[in-house]
Design a protein around this motif. Structure first.
Motif, PDB file in Angstrom:
ATOM      1  N   SER A 174       0.850  -1.184   0.000  1.00 50.57           N
ATOM      2  CA  SER A 174       0.000   0.000   0.000  1.00 50.57           C
ATOM      3  C   SER A 174       0.885   1.232   0.000  1.00 50.57           C
ATOM      4  N   THR A 175       0.691   2.115  -0.992  1.00 47.70           N
ATOM      5  CA  THR A 175       1.571   3.273  -1.136  1.00 47.70           C
ATOM      6  C   THR A 175       0.862   4.604  -0.899  1.00 47.70           C
TER       7      THR A 175
ATOM      8  N   GLY B  90       0.202  -0.030   5.754  1.00 47.12           N
ATOM      9  CA  GLY B  90       0.518  -1.218   4.974  1.00 47.12           C
ATOM     10  C   GLY B  90       0.816  -2.439   5.811  1.00 47.12           C
ATOM     11  N   GLN B  91      -0.040  -2.715   6.796  1.00 48.25           N
ATOM     12  CA  GLN B  91       0.135  -3.915   7.602  1.00 48.25           C
ATOM     13  C   GLN B  91      -1.201  -4.414   8.127  1.00 48.25           C
ATOM     14  N   LEU B  92      -1.233  -5.693   8.452  1.00 43.69           N
ATOM     15  CA  LEU B  92      -2.366  -6.315   9.123  1.00 43.69           C
ATOM     16  C   LEU B  92      -2.063  -6.389  10.613  1.00 43.69           C
ATOM     17  N   VAL B  93      -3.055  -6.056  11.433  1.00 45.83           N
ATOM     18  CA  VAL B  93      -2.904  -6.145  12.884  1.00 45.83           C
ATOM     19  C   VAL B  93      -3.958  -7.119  13.400  1.00 45.83           C
TER      20      VAL B  93
ATOM     21  N   MET C   4      -5.063  -1.330  -0.752  1.00 46.55           N
ATOM     22  CA  MET C   4      -4.533  -1.128  -2.084  1.00 46.55           C
ATOM     23  C   MET C   4      -5.598  -0.452  -2.948  1.00 46.55           C
ATOM     24  N   HIS C   5      -5.152   0.341  -3.922  1.00 47.22           N
ATOM     25  CA  HIS C   5      -6.055   1.055  -4.803  1.00 47.22           C
ATOM     26  C   HIS C   5      -5.742   0.735  -6.260  1.00 47.22           C
TER      27      HIS C   5
ATOM     28  N   VAL D 200      -6.467  -5.466  -5.737  1.00 46.19           N
ATOM     29  CA  VAL D 200      -7.002  -4.530  -4.752  1.00 46.19           C
ATOM     30  C   VAL D 200      -7.800  -5.252  -3.673  1.00 46.19           C
ATOM     31  N   SER D 201      -8.563  -6.261  -4.082  1.00 44.33           N
ATOM     32  CA  SER D 201      -9.469  -6.954  -3.159  1.00 44.33           C
ATOM     33  C   SER D 201      -8.920  -8.294  -2.679  1.00 44.33           C
TER      34      SER D 201
END
Length: 275
Positions: A58-59, A65-68, A84-85, A95-96
């Motif tokens: 993810s920019t 840009g992380q999962l918690v 993401m886009h 993206v999905s």
């Protein structure tokens, strides 16, 4: 379909090795400037997108840009701090992608948030909107290509992508907290340029109340794989042409910061009410 079911499974297995026996039930995708909820997860385990096979980075500004993984209001959650886009150069399937992986990990509910331009001229910047429906008419679907029956049917129904029962839960939570929660339709535009005044007028005619560059692809995929969905939009600015001023990404981030406390109370109250 670009990815195989085995690739989705490989991503899920990689995450499982990091989180052990923990099984998240609620996935949360937090948009521009709204990722702070991931910072209050209890007993967190953080996994960078870059460390997960087949994930993309993810920019976008304001996206960690992380999962918690951990608990919020006693609920086992998986919080995406950033998404993401399509405008980053990714396909809609990319993206999905995370939604299907989180479904494999055990998530059956998805809470999505975004910051978007306000189209409804009766509202103002800073308003929170409960998403009741969406419009995505630009470009292809994230379900384009070969269907993966492990996730859902070839032609999924989209009558209630945003779960009515969860909308009722959100209305109740907002009422108890004294939060003025607007309700409306979110319209997707691919970006990254902001919408033109003419496009905003078109969106209003089409029935949209807010316009943005995310959310719709992930919700389509969540619906395809049988997840319940609850969505919120922070109206971070009035959309182009409504006010005589240019739009900027800093305006979006500043609005998110200003609404942090109100927004977090609402989302956490909804999470607490989930069965």
């Amino acid at each position: 379909m670009t990815y195989t079911f085995d690739q989705y499974k490989e991503s899920a297995d990689s995450i499982r090795r990091r989180i052990g026996a923990f099984c998240p039930k609620v996935a949360m995708i937090l948009g521009s400037g709204l990722g702070f909820l991931g910072d209050v997860v209890e007993d967190p385990v953080c996994v960078s997108y870059r460390d997960i096979p087949h994930f993309k980075a993810s920019t976008a500004p304001g996206h960690k840009g992380q999962l918690v993984f951990g608990t919020l209001e006693g609920r086992p959650v998986a919080v995406m701090q950033g998404r993401m886009h399509h405008y980053e150069g990714y396909s809609y399937e990319e993206v999905s992608y995370a939604v299907r992986v989180l479904r494999l990990l055990g998530c059956d509910t998805l809470i999505v948030t975004n910051a978007a331009g306000c189209v409804n001229t009766a509202w103002q910047a800073g308003d929170l909107m409960l998403i009741t429906d969406q419009i995505k008419i630009f470009m292809e679907s994230p379900l384009r290509g070969e269907n993966l029956p492990e996730f859902g049917v070839r032609f999924p129904d989209s009558s209630h992508l945003y779960t009515p029962a969860l909308q009722d839960l959100a209305r109740q939570s907002a009422g108890e907290l004294g939060i003025d929660l607007k309700e409306g339709v979110y319209m997707y535009f691919p970006g990254p340029q902001y919408e033109t005044p003419a496009e905003v007028r078109f969106a209003r005619i089409a029935g949209a109340d807010a316009v943005g560059m995310s959310t719709a692809p992930e919700v389509i995929v969540a619906g395809h794989c049988g997840m319940q969905v609850l969505g919120f939009t922070l109206c971070s600015n009035m959309a182009a042409g409504i006010l005589d001023q240019p739009l900027s990404e800093q305006e979006v981030l500043d609005a998110a910061e200003a609404c942090k406390e109100k927004f977090s109370r609402l989302v956490l109250a909804c999470l607490k009410k989930l069965s």
